[in-house]
Enzyme design. Structure first.
Site, PDB file in Angstrom:
ATOM      1  N   CYS A 155     -42.978 -25.355  24.277  1.00 39.89           N
ATOM      2  CA  CYS A 155     -43.686 -24.329  25.081  1.00 39.89           C
ATOM      3  C   CYS A 155     -45.073 -24.037  24.534  1.00 39.89           C
ATOM      4  O   CYS A 155     -45.822 -23.245  25.123  1.00 39.89           O
ATOM      5  CB  CYS A 155     -42.854 -23.044  25.146  1.00 39.89           C
TER       6      CYS A 155
ATOM      7  N   ARG B  97     -36.286 -22.634  -0.094  1.00 38.55           N
ATOM      8  CA  ARG B  97     -34.914 -23.201  -0.065  1.00 38.55           C
ATOM      9  C   ARG B  97     -34.935 -24.623   0.481  1.00 38.55           C
ATOM     10  O   ARG B  97     -34.183 -25.484   0.038  1.00 38.55           O
ATOM     11  CB  ARG B  97     -33.994 -22.305   0.761  1.00 38.55           C
TER      12      ARG B  97
ATOM     13  N   TYR C 163     -37.443 -19.482   3.267  1.00 41.50           N
ATOM     14  CA  TYR C 163     -36.765 -20.731   3.670  1.00 41.50           C
ATOM     15  C   TYR C 163     -37.586 -21.971   3.303  1.00 41.50           C
ATOM     16  O   TYR C 163     -37.021 -23.037   3.072  1.00 41.50           O
ATOM     17  CB  TYR C 163     -36.399 -20.691   5.162  1.00 41.50           C
TER      18      TYR C 163
ATOM     19  N   ASN D 285     -11.583 -24.651  -5.130  1.00 41.12           N
ATOM     20  CA  ASN D 285     -12.646 -23.691  -5.447  1.00 41.12           C
ATOM     21  C   ASN D 285     -12.731 -23.482  -6.946  1.00 41.12           C
ATOM     22  O   ASN D 285     -11.739 -23.680  -7.668  1.00 41.12           O
ATOM     23  CB  ASN D 285     -12.359 -22.358  -4.738  1.00 41.12           C
ATOM     24  N   LEU D 286     -13.897 -23.028  -7.402  1.00 40.82           N
ATOM     25  CA  LEU D 286     -14.021 -22.800  -8.848  1.00 40.82           C
ATOM     26  C   LEU D 286     -12.931 -21.836  -9.312  1.00 40.82           C
ATOM     27  O   LEU D 286     -12.309 -22.023 -10.346  1.00 40.82           O
ATOM     28  CB  LEU D 286     -15.411 -22.227  -9.151  1.00 40.82           C
TER      29      LEU D 286
ATOM     30  N   HIS E 117     -23.790 -22.651  10.546  1.00 45.19           N
ATOM     31  CA  HIS E 117     -24.866 -21.708  10.191  1.00 45.19           C
ATOM     32  C   HIS E 117     -26.241 -22.341  10.345  1.00 45.19           C
ATOM     33  O   HIS E 117     -27.236 -21.764   9.900  1.00 45.19           O
ATOM     34  CB  HIS E 117     -24.685 -21.195   8.757  1.00 45.19           C
TER      35      HIS E 117
ATOM     36  N   CYS F  62     -38.695 -20.030  23.378  1.00 44.29           N
ATOM     37  CA  CYS F  62     -38.058 -20.840  24.445  1.00 44.29           C
ATOM     38  C   CYS F  62     -36.719 -21.438  24.013  1.00 44.29           C
ATOM     39  O   CYS F  62     -36.027 -22.048  24.826  1.00 44.29           O
ATOM     40  CB  CYS F  62     -39.014 -21.948  24.888  1.00 44.29           C
TER      41      CYS F  62
HETATM   42  N1  APR Z   1     -17.344 -25.740  -7.484  1.00 41.46           N
HETATM   43  C1  APR Z   1     -16.530 -25.138  -6.574  1.00 41.46           C
HETATM   44  N2  APR Z   1     -16.671 -23.857  -6.161  1.00 41.46           N
HETATM   45  C2  APR Z   1     -17.706 -23.160  -6.687  1.00 41.46           C
HETATM   46  C3  APR Z   1     -18.601 -23.719  -7.635  1.00 41.46           C
HETATM   47  C4  APR Z   1     -18.380 -25.063  -8.024  1.00 41.46           C
HETATM   48  N3  APR Z   1     -19.171 -25.684  -8.926  1.00 41.46           N
HETATM   49  N4  APR Z   1     -19.508 -22.768  -7.966  1.00 41.46           N
HETATM   50  C5  APR Z   1     -19.200 -21.667  -7.246  1.00 41.46           C
HETATM   51  N5  APR Z   1     -18.114 -21.901  -6.489  1.00 41.46           N
HETATM   52  C6  APR Z   1     -17.451 -21.000  -5.543  1.00 41.46           C
HETATM   53  C7  APR Z   1     -17.454 -19.546  -5.963  1.00 41.46           C
HETATM   54  O1  APR Z   1     -16.310 -19.266  -6.765  1.00 41.46           O
HETATM   55  C8  APR Z   1     -17.391 -18.824  -4.615  1.00 41.46           C
HETATM   56  O2  APR Z   1     -16.044 -18.667  -4.185  1.00 41.46           O
HETATM   57  O3  APR Z   1     -18.190 -21.053  -4.343  1.00 41.46           O
HETATM   58  C9  APR Z   1     -18.091 -19.803  -3.659  1.00 41.46           C
HETATM   59  C10 APR Z   1     -19.476 -19.353  -3.271  1.00 41.46           C
HETATM   60  O4  APR Z   1     -19.339 -18.177  -2.519  1.00 41.46           O
HETATM   61  P1  APR Z   1     -20.651 -17.551  -1.809  1.00 41.46           P
HETATM   62  O5  APR Z   1     -21.754 -17.486  -2.781  1.00 41.46           O
HETATM   63  O6  APR Z   1     -20.203 -16.302  -1.105  1.00 41.46           O
HETATM   64  O7  APR Z   1     -21.061 -18.661  -0.726  1.00 41.46           O
HETATM   65  P2  APR Z   1     -20.406 -18.924   0.677  1.00 41.46           P
HETATM   66  O8  APR Z   1     -18.960 -18.600   0.680  1.00 41.46           O
HETATM   67  O9  APR Z   1     -20.816 -20.276   1.106  1.00 41.46           O
HETATM   68  O10 APR Z   1     -21.173 -17.846   1.613  1.00 41.46           O
HETATM   69  C11 APR Z   1     -20.841 -17.863   2.985  1.00 41.46           C
HETATM   70  O11 APR Z   1     -22.549 -16.209   3.384  1.00 41.46           O
HETATM   71  O12 APR Z   1     -24.634 -15.489   2.861  1.00 41.46           O
HETATM   72  C12 APR Z   1     -23.911 -16.122   3.839  1.00 41.46           C
HETATM   73  O13 APR Z   1     -24.676 -17.687   5.393  1.00 41.46           O
HETATM   74  C13 APR Z   1     -24.415 -17.518   4.035  1.00 41.46           C
HETATM   75  O14 APR Z   1     -23.163 -19.517   4.453  1.00 41.46           O
HETATM   76  C14 APR Z   1     -23.247 -18.384   3.612  1.00 41.46           C
HETATM   77  C15 APR Z   1     -22.062 -17.467   3.771  1.00 41.46           C
END
Ligand code: APR
Length: 230
Positions: A135, A55, A52, A198-199, A105, A116
């Site tokens: 604590c 990250r 982390y 979404n992509l 999250h 604590c």
């Molecule tokens: N623009 C839009 N969407 C995108 C892009 C982009 N440039 N790049 C990737 N994506 C989409 C992918 O197609 C996919 O559907 O973002 C999504 C990413 O999916 P994940 O990697 O599974 O991420 P997420 O859905 O946020 O994961 C949910 O899983 O691991 C746990 O706690 C972690 O919060 C996270 C949770």
């Protein structure tokens, strides 16, 4: 109009922060059981804190992209009641102009005392020598992040907003991790319109899907909403 927006890693992808399940996803490079579970932290806290720390540094160096900024404009317009619920642990929503985000999250920029329960802002690297400021216990400082098997934060507030919204929008999430993956079902059952930006379509039960990178699809949608065509 009351709009609830759920965001995921795809929203921050174009800011240079990896997603989890795409071709170069984080969970293809790291074993999530080792770095994103309470058991992994108990087994090897140094490995988890270092994961982390990496990250947190990446997120601090990243910049909000056009999608974060467009959502900030939507919220600032005050034209609609907008609730943003994010699965993301970065602060790019806030730095892109959205002040009150529901981080179900948790956040890379907060620490939690595993002893604590105290939570405080924390932007530096974490080590096992850190002491809780409340604590004063040493060795129990962890990121305030919800790991697999733990209960997400502020869920009642999130579900209440979804159950009463007119429009539920999901941005940049694969819809694979519950409870967030079930939010679209709650919205649909409550009679809200549902939209996925979404992509590529995640396969969820959305009434409408607009495919493409968030940095172009989200500003386009926000412009539609602000011009009364959302
Ligand atoms: N623009 C839009 N969407 C995108 C892009 C982009 N440039 N790049 C990737 N994506 C989409 C992918 O197609 C996919 O559907 O973002 C999504 C990413 O999916 P994940 O990697 O599974 O991420 P997420 O859905 O946020 O994961 C949910 O899983 O691991 C746990 O706690 C972690 O919060 C996270 C949770």
């Amino acid at each position: 109009m009351s709009i609830v927006i759920l965001t995921g890693a795809g929203l921050s992808a174009e800011s240079g922060l990896g997603t989890f399940r795409d071709a170069d996803g984080l969970w293809l490079k790291f074993d999530l059981k080792e770095v994103a579970t309470p058991e992994g932290y108990a087994r090897d806290p140094v490995q988890v804190l270092d994961f982390y720390n990496m990250r947190r540094r990446n997120a601090a160096e990243a910049a909000p992209n056009a999608a974060h900024q467009a959502l900030g404009r939507l919220v600032a317009s005050d034209r609609h009641e907008v609730t943003i619920i994010t699965q993301n642990i970065d602060d790019l929503h806030e730095r892109g102009g959205t002040p009150n985000v529901n981080h179900i999250h948790g956040s890379l920029f907060e620490a939690l005392c595993a002893d604590c329960g105290h939570v405080w802002p924390h932007r530096e690297d974490m080590t096992i020598e850190d002491a809780c400021p409340a604590c004063e216990t040493i060795g129990t400082v962890r990121p305030n992040i919800v790991w697999f098997g733990e209960v997400p934060y502020r869920m009642e507030e999130a579900v209440a907003a979804i159950e009463t919204c007119d429009l539920f929008v999901s941005i940049g999430t694969s819809g694979t991790v519950y409870p967030a993956a079930g939010f679209v079902d709650i919205a649909d059952d409550a009679g809200a319109r549902t939209l996925e930006l979404n992509l590529e379509a995640s396969g969820g039960i959305f009434g409408e899907v607009r495919e493409g990178p968030a940095s172009s699809v989200v500003p386009g949608w926000v412009a539609n909403v602000l011009s009364g065509n959302g």
